[in-house]
Motif scaffolding. Structure first.
Motif, PDB file in Angstrom:
ATOM      1  N   ILE A   1      48.305  14.032 -10.742  1.00  0.00           N
ATOM      2  CA  ILE A   1      49.108  13.693 -11.918  1.00  0.00           C
ATOM      3  C   ILE A   1      49.863  12.387 -11.715  1.00  0.00           C
ATOM      4  CG2 ILE A   1      51.105  14.396 -13.313  1.00  0.00           C
ATOM      5  CD1 ILE A   1      50.186  17.327 -12.781  1.00  0.00           C
ATOM      6  N   ILE A   2      50.503  12.220 -10.549  1.00  0.00           N
ATOM      7  CA  ILE A   2      51.379  11.055 -10.388  1.00  0.00           C
ATOM      8  C   ILE A   2      50.706   9.839  -9.746  1.00  0.00           C
ATOM      9  CG2 ILE A   2      53.426  12.522 -10.359  1.00  0.00           C
ATOM     10  CD1 ILE A   2      53.711  11.930  -7.381  1.00  0.00           C
ATOM     11  N   GLU A   3      49.588  10.044  -9.067  1.00  0.00           N
ATOM     12  CA  GLU A   3      48.946   8.904  -8.391  1.00  0.00           C
ATOM     13  C   GLU A   3      48.582   7.768  -9.343  1.00  0.00           C
ATOM     14  OE1 GLU A   3      45.995   8.438  -4.731  1.00  0.00           O
ATOM     15  OE2 GLU A   3      45.062   9.453  -6.440  1.00  0.00           O
ATOM     16  N   PRO A   4      47.964   8.021 -10.483  1.00  0.00           N
ATOM     17  CA  PRO A   4      47.614   6.894 -11.374  1.00  0.00           C
ATOM     18  C   PRO A   4      48.833   6.122 -11.871  1.00  0.00           C
ATOM     19  CG  PRO A   4      46.461   8.900 -12.052  1.00  0.00           C
ATOM     20  CD  PRO A   4      47.447   9.298 -10.997  1.00  0.00           C
ATOM     21  N   ILE A   5      49.938   6.794 -12.013  1.00  0.00           N
ATOM     22  CA  ILE A   5      51.165   6.132 -12.476  1.00  0.00           C
ATOM     23  C   ILE A   5      51.626   5.102 -11.454  1.00  0.00           C
ATOM     24  CG2 ILE A   5      53.617   6.501 -13.013  1.00  0.00           C
ATOM     25  CD1 ILE A   5      52.697   9.335 -14.050  1.00  0.00           C
ATOM     26  N   PHE A   6      51.646   5.498 -10.189  1.00  0.00           N
ATOM     27  CA  PHE A   6      52.121   4.596  -9.140  1.00  0.00           C
ATOM     28  C   PHE A   6      51.056   3.605  -8.696  1.00  0.00           C
ATOM     29  CE2 PHE A   6      55.195   8.030  -8.828  1.00  0.00           C
ATOM     30  CZ  PHE A   6      56.364   7.289  -8.892  1.00  0.00           C
ATOM     31  N   GLU A   7      49.811   3.988  -8.778  1.00  0.00           N
ATOM     32  CA  GLU A   7      48.726   3.096  -8.351  1.00  0.00           C
ATOM     33  C   GLU A   7      48.784   1.779  -9.124  1.00  0.00           C
ATOM     34  OE1 GLU A   7      45.789   1.770  -6.036  1.00  0.00           O
ATOM     35  OE2 GLU A   7      46.767   3.697  -5.733  1.00  0.00           O
ATOM     36  N   ALA A   8      49.182   1.843 -10.375  1.00  0.00           N
ATOM     37  CA  ALA A   8      49.291   0.629 -11.196  1.00  0.00           C
ATOM     38  C   ALA A   8      50.355  -0.328 -10.668  1.00  0.00           C
ATOM     39  CB  ALA A   8      49.608   1.017 -12.634  1.00  0.00           C
ATOM     40  N   ASP A   9      51.335   0.187  -9.913  1.00  0.00           N
ATOM     41  CA  ASP A   9      52.439  -0.634  -9.409  1.00  0.00           C
ATOM     42  C   ASP A   9      52.223  -1.155  -7.989  1.00  0.00           C
ATOM     43  OD1 ASP A   9      53.825  -0.109 -11.733  1.00  0.00           O
ATOM     44  OD2 ASP A   9      54.984   1.534 -10.871  1.00  0.00           O
ATOM     45  N   PHE A  10      51.285  -0.569  -7.251  1.00  0.00           N
ATOM     46  CA  PHE A  10      51.150  -0.901  -5.833  1.00  0.00           C
ATOM     47  C   PHE A  10      50.632  -2.322  -5.638  1.00  0.00           C
ATOM     48  CE2 PHE A  10      50.513   3.826  -4.678  1.00  0.00           C
ATOM     49  CZ  PHE A  10      51.883   4.006  -4.641  1.00  0.00           C
TER      50      PHE A  10
ATOM     51  N   ASN B   1      53.533   5.433   0.269  1.00  0.00           N
ATOM     52  CA  ASN B   1      53.244   4.175  -0.425  1.00  0.00           C
ATOM     53  C   ASN B   1      54.318   3.864  -1.468  1.00  0.00           C
ATOM     54  OD1 ASN B   1      50.904   3.490   0.973  1.00  0.00           O
ATOM     55  ND2 ASN B   1      49.565   4.566  -0.444  1.00  0.00           N
ATOM     56  N   VAL B   2      54.781   4.884  -2.167  1.00  0.00           N
ATOM     57  CA  VAL B   2      55.857   4.703  -3.148  1.00  0.00           C
ATOM     58  C   VAL B   2      57.110   4.190  -2.442  1.00  0.00           C
ATOM     59  CG1 VAL B   2      57.428   5.912  -4.728  1.00  0.00           C
ATOM     60  CG2 VAL B   2      54.982   6.433  -4.774  1.00  0.00           C
ATOM     61  N   TYR B   3      57.420   4.779  -1.303  1.00  0.00           N
ATOM     62  CA  TYR B   3      58.629   4.440  -0.549  1.00  0.00           C
ATOM     63  C   TYR B   3      58.614   2.974  -0.098  1.00  0.00           C
ATOM     64  CZ  TYR B   3      62.551   5.568   2.579  1.00  0.00           C
ATOM     65  OH  TYR B   3      63.777   5.640   3.207  1.00  0.00           O
TER      66      TYR B   3
ATOM     67  N   ASN C   1      47.897  -5.966  -1.442  1.00  0.00           N
ATOM     68  CA  ASN C   1      47.678  -6.078   0.001  1.00  0.00           C
ATOM     69  C   ASN C   1      47.939  -4.777   0.738  1.00  0.00           C
ATOM     70  OD1 ASN C   1      47.441  -8.652  -0.928  1.00  0.00           O
ATOM     71  ND2 ASN C   1      48.754  -9.562   0.601  1.00  0.00           N
ATOM     72  N   SER C   2      48.146  -3.718   0.026  1.00  0.00           N
ATOM     73  CA  SER C   2      48.385  -2.402   0.604  1.00  0.00           C
ATOM     74  C   SER C   2      47.096  -1.587   0.498  1.00  0.00           C
ATOM     75  CB  SER C   2      49.521  -1.717  -0.167  1.00  0.00           C
ATOM     76  OG  SER C   2      49.656  -0.394   0.248  1.00  0.00           O
ATOM     77  N   TYR C   3      46.571  -1.142   1.636  1.00  0.00           N
ATOM     78  CA  TYR C   3      45.273  -0.476   1.655  1.00  0.00           C
ATOM     79  C   TYR C   3      45.329   0.985   2.067  1.00  0.00           C
ATOM     80  CZ  TYR C   3      43.211  -5.025   1.007  1.00  0.00           C
ATOM     81  OH  TYR C   3      42.867  -6.236   0.482  1.00  0.00           O
ATOM     82  N   GLY C   4      46.406   1.423   2.666  1.00  0.00           N
ATOM     83  CA  GLY C   4      46.445   2.765   3.236  1.00  0.00           C
ATOM     84  C   GLY C   4      46.469   3.869   2.207  1.00  0.00           C
TER      85      GLY C   4
END
Length: 156
Positions: A4-13, A102-104, A16-19
């Motif tokens: 549910i929440i991954e697509p919301i935050f994925e747009a902000d990452f 990743n959010v942190y 250069n972050s791959y993990g």
């Protein structure tokens, strides 16, 4: 919860972050570092955030999540998941833990993105970074004028 929440935050990452991100791997991170080397970014600072997953502060993480998630039920469930791990840290081996980490850290990457833009000299990039999980590589132009960026501060 992760779905549910991954697509919301994925747009902000940051790019250069791959993990632990969909469609990204450690091989992609290695390719990015190699490309930076071809741009003469040859001074390397290697960072490993020791015990990173164990030291995430819940109140800071929840604050970051709440900026994007406005659902009391999801926030309550997330608090319960974090509380089960103790007063700080994310559950080791938890399915949602890499996403939360990743959010942190995401704000740090946007800081690096700004540094990349602001340190460009005559169109040439002076710094690059790449992260996978709790490891990060910062690459800096090898020109002697930038050696101060990689020197350790003197004690005193």
């Amino acid at each position: 919860m992760k779905l549910i929440i991954e697509p919301i935050f994925e747009a902000d990452f940051a790019g250069n972050s791959y993990g632990y991100r969909p469609g990204r791997s450690q091989h992609d991170a290695v390719v990015q570092v190699a490309k930076a080397g071809m741009k003469r970014l040859t001074k390397v600072i290697d960072l490993d955030l020791s015990a990173y997953f164990d030291n995430i502060r819940h109140h800071i993480l929840l604050q970051k999540v709440s900026r994007r998630i406005n659902d009391p039920k999801i926030m309550r469930l997330l608090k319960m998941m974090l509380k089960a791990n103790g007063k700080k840290g994310v559950p080791q081996g938890g399915i949602i833990s890499p996403l939360l980490s990743n959010v942190y850290l995401n704000g740090i990457y946007h800081m690096f993105d700004k540094a990349i833009t602001e340190t460009k000299n005559k169109g040439y990039q002076q710094i690059e970074y790449c992260r996978f999980a709790d490891d990060m590589v910062i690459l800096i132009n090898g020109h002697p004028a930038l050696s101060w960026l990689v020197e350790k501060p003197s004690e005193g």
